[in-house]
Design an enzyme around this catalytic site. Structure first.
Site, PDB file in Angstrom:
ATOM      1  CE  LYS A 131      -3.668   2.315   0.167  1.00 41.99           C
ATOM      2  NZ  LYS A 131      -3.489   3.610   0.993  1.00 41.99           N
ATOM      3  CD  GLU A 156      -2.767   8.218  -4.041  1.00 39.71           C
ATOM      4  OE1 GLU A 156      -3.155   6.824  -3.439  1.00 39.71           O
ATOM      5  OE2 GLU A 156      -2.903   9.033  -3.202  1.00 39.71           O
TER       6      GLU A 156
END
Lengths: 314, 314, 314, 314
Positions: free
Chosen positions: A166, A173
């Site tokens: 993550k 991102e």
């Protein structure tokens, strides 16, 4: 199956809804009386049949660590704790050890999807032992998007692998967002592009850069075509920092992700001490004019073009 | 309607197929006899009724410029030339002027979609006069993906705006690819992640980083989970360079896109002269060992961890 | 005065010579019998009159921490330990506490100057209490270059400030070296500059970029004008990494220093996993040729110019 | 010997003084009556014996090009024009051709040293034919610093090589300044360093990072220890841009110099459009708070630490 869920904030509350909609029983706890199902974590444990699965969805760092510590005292051997928050992956080993000493299992699970996950489903990356993953699989299946399991869920590795995944997801991102943002700024800077939002919307289908983030940018530009109502101020929530720190540990060059992180840092500065130092140096060697911090500013000149005053050679 | 199409390579050939499939008549020219429909550009012009629309799909730079120049002599007032190749936007003004002097219109159109565009449709960004755009709209509609026109086509502005948009699109593309690539490398570097392709595939749905490029990375990793068969060697086709050059003109900071471009440059070097210079400097001030270019290499040490030999302070 | 000195490697040995040349008595210990003055740290302590000043000059990390721990048992209240190695500043607090519990003082001192320091003197940055700094001042004065004290020595702050300063010094050093190195590479890349070493040497006096590092580059290029004998392989010794980590803690953007660090990481890779991923992506969407890792390489084409094959639009 | 000097600004005026101090005769022209020696360039030519050497020291771009064009009409075969300004190296070829058609020689000469050059001498990098360099050597010797000629002067190559060298010099300068500036900012950010100016001054002698720029930073910090009176606003004068453009042409990665240039661009923005776009995206997917451009700002939170509000996972 039954799920205990601790933390019913923006993410946790939505997740409760989604898991319930999939037909599972969810007992949620949150310190806010208006949203909680039970009065305490102990009541939550009491409301669940063994083996219990308790999903922790609270802010990373101390709040998560203390919640896990509390669960170590409340739960029983054979139970399972899942940390679904944005914890640093280095927290997972200690959390797992603490629980393991009581015979309680631990899984870390990265969760992506934001406020859209309630309807779209959440992308999930889990770390832990195979038997713990399997115990919680009905919950993972309820949370992940429809479609093949492997397109919305991965068992990434042992304890810590979920949060590491993550973390990298969020590092990527940062880079993706900055890439779109730089392109937006460049198009805004030229009079040649008469309708920047239209160009970006035209990338929605067929192009190489189409993505969900692009769709969101299209949405944002529909509301505010030049983003005139926003400040160029961007927080960061830790994963980008950890990504760089982890890259340093592994001697992996991350020029793009680090540039994206540093752009956020810079966005939050009213004044850059570094650029003051550069201005001071230019003034020292070349007698270049500096802008004084106080008092009325002079005409700032043409920002786009380089200055080339007489005798500016140095 | 009718379309003349010059250049039937990987892109042009597919585009001919797609436009024909939409029910239009396409007359294609290519110097390769096995793919061409007519023997010459002049024959192509003769095969079309006025006002002609001729789409140029040849390599950017000299090939495109000379094709446009040839069309200026072959076509008639009222005809329209569309440059759909990856020309630098600064070529568009001169091309348009050359044609305008003969009464011929000019539109520049950025085309994105790669080899997938034949089936998925191409994202299109066009620059030029409104009446020229309208003349060619049936062709744009045939080429773009199905769905609302504005999600696959934009009239970006006047002449040059189409190629400028496509240039920025490709600059963004560089940044996006590098962001994913850095994340891939970091996950490959840690033993914590046991199945990197599975993690990346799990990002396909629901996550913030889902995109078409991500889907392609999933495909690539299915064929070769560690990309062991590939060299880390990446060409660039010009748009990334032009993006940086344009940013410099407009004083727009592009840290991410430039980092992505420079990573490509570096990927093509067997030896970095810059890093030779850094190695030489370290040797000069600190007596740090250098690796000699020739002869048997010494033990390279642990690349991931910093070296900390006795007395390495400087 | 007397000085105990533990660690007589490249740096420590030179420092012993320099301090002795200034008229002080130095008792050195090193595990290598051929260089040591005494047989053990205990003998070193026995050879010094209280209050003792013991300078530790061993590799950072475990070696320094264990040396400090040993001195905590050997030394007496009122004595002083100075860590002159390249320790991470976060080691200083624990070291100081350990010693403080025994009544022993602690100073951390960053030392710069490399192998040239023996003759030129060393730049020194010290952290610790005022009385400890003053106790060791004759040694600092012996080690630092001639000239005003403040141009070669600073009391930077409390414990840790010396190593923090040295860490930043080295981070800056990375950036400076990379800046020169990039300029060198660019000049090597153009046929316009016929004599790169001559140009760099001409910067030695009068220019804005003159510096000691520049002088060293001039030296290196005299020996090897194109650095043909070197590999572009550069180690790092930790301070650059810590600089970035510290910047992340403080939300300080360091684009230049991080780029310099990442260039070193990349210099040590035979293949870049990230660039393999980019190559794989380009192949996926555009059918761009990739270089296969095994087998005979194809013609690499013109590396400097962008490729623009027919139909390469995507 | 005699020298004609056109342009008596900050640099040109000082250079006239320095050349005269070396015993040469200088005839200067400047449009400002209070500083000029003659009324026009034609008068300047008339005041010099053939073969004339005329040094042009005016702003780069149009002013220099038009001055050279004017001299092409005024001077005679066998005369020599030297462009000592900060022209782009690509201007040199056309300038040389224009003059060559009249039998007039051309040398481009990069000049470094800023306002300090009058006393310290200027670092010089010249491009042109050997006989032209030799004709002007007495002037170069007068302008360069004392010491060996090769430490303050280089004949870098043919026409253009002087300005190319100066461009790279300035690109390096950007990188060096930014490296120091980043280190300054990081030390300012930690309470650990109690006296940042003292630390930087302690680097003046003996350290690896000692340089003239460092000395200037020491000066600046003596006047203003936290640079509180300055804005973090930095102009650029073109060479940094050209350095990146040239690197792109030659496919040379310049991560540090480009980062330094982009930091300057960003320093001149009140608001970053790119960071507005990132803020908009975060708001879209995560419901993260954004700062509105107008109205009273909310509490900005802790800028240094990452935010980790409940449910901030996405």
């Amino acid at each position: 199956m039954q799920l205990g869920l601790i933390g019913l904030g923006r993410m946790g509350g939505n997740m409760r809804d989604r898991v319930r909609a999939a037909g599972h029983e969810v007992v949620g706890f949150d310190p806010r009386p208006e949203v909680t199902d039970v009065a305490s974590p102990a009541d939550l444990a009491a409301a669940l049949e063994a083996p219990r699965v308790v999903w922790v969805m609270v802010p990373s760092g101390e709040p998560t660590r203390s919640t896990v510590a509390a669960l170590a005292d409340i739960l029983e051997p054979g139970d399972l704790v899942i940390d679904g928050g944005n914890s640093r992956y280095t927290d997972d080993g200690p959390n797992a050890e603490l629980l393991s000493a009581k015979g309680i299992g631990y899984v870390d699970c990265g969760v992506s999807g934001g406020i859209w996950g309630k309807d779209n489903g959440y992308g999930l990356m889990a770390g832990g032992a195979k038997e713990h993953i399997e115990l919680a699989m009905p919950i993972f299946d309820a949370l992940r998007p429809e479609g093949p399991r492997e397109e919305g869920f991965a068992h990434a590795g042992g304890v810590g692998a979920g949060h590491f995944s993550k973390m990298v997801h969020n590092g990527i991102e940062y880079g993706l967002m900055q890439a779109y943002a730089e392109g937006f700024e460049l198009m805004e800077a030229t009079p040649l592009i008469e309708d920047v939002p239209a160009v970006i919307q035209a990338w929605s289908r067929g192009t190489v850069v189409r993505s969900w983030l692009l769709d969101l940018l299209v949405n944002a530009l529909k509301e505010d075509p030049h983003l005139a109502d926003l400040e160029g101020y961007v927080d960061d929530s830790g994963e980008g920092r950890w990504t760089i720190e982890s890259a340093i540990t592994h001697a992996v060059p991350l020029p793009v992700i680090s540039a994206a992180l540093f752009a956020r840092f810079a966005s939050r500065q009213d004044e850059s001490p570094a650029m003051k130092a550069v201005a001071a140096l230019r003034n020292q060697f070349g007698g270049h004019a500096v802008k004084k911090a106080a008092g009325p500013a002079g005409a700032p000149g043409d920002h786009a073009g380089p200055s080339s005053g007489a005798g500016s050679t140095h």
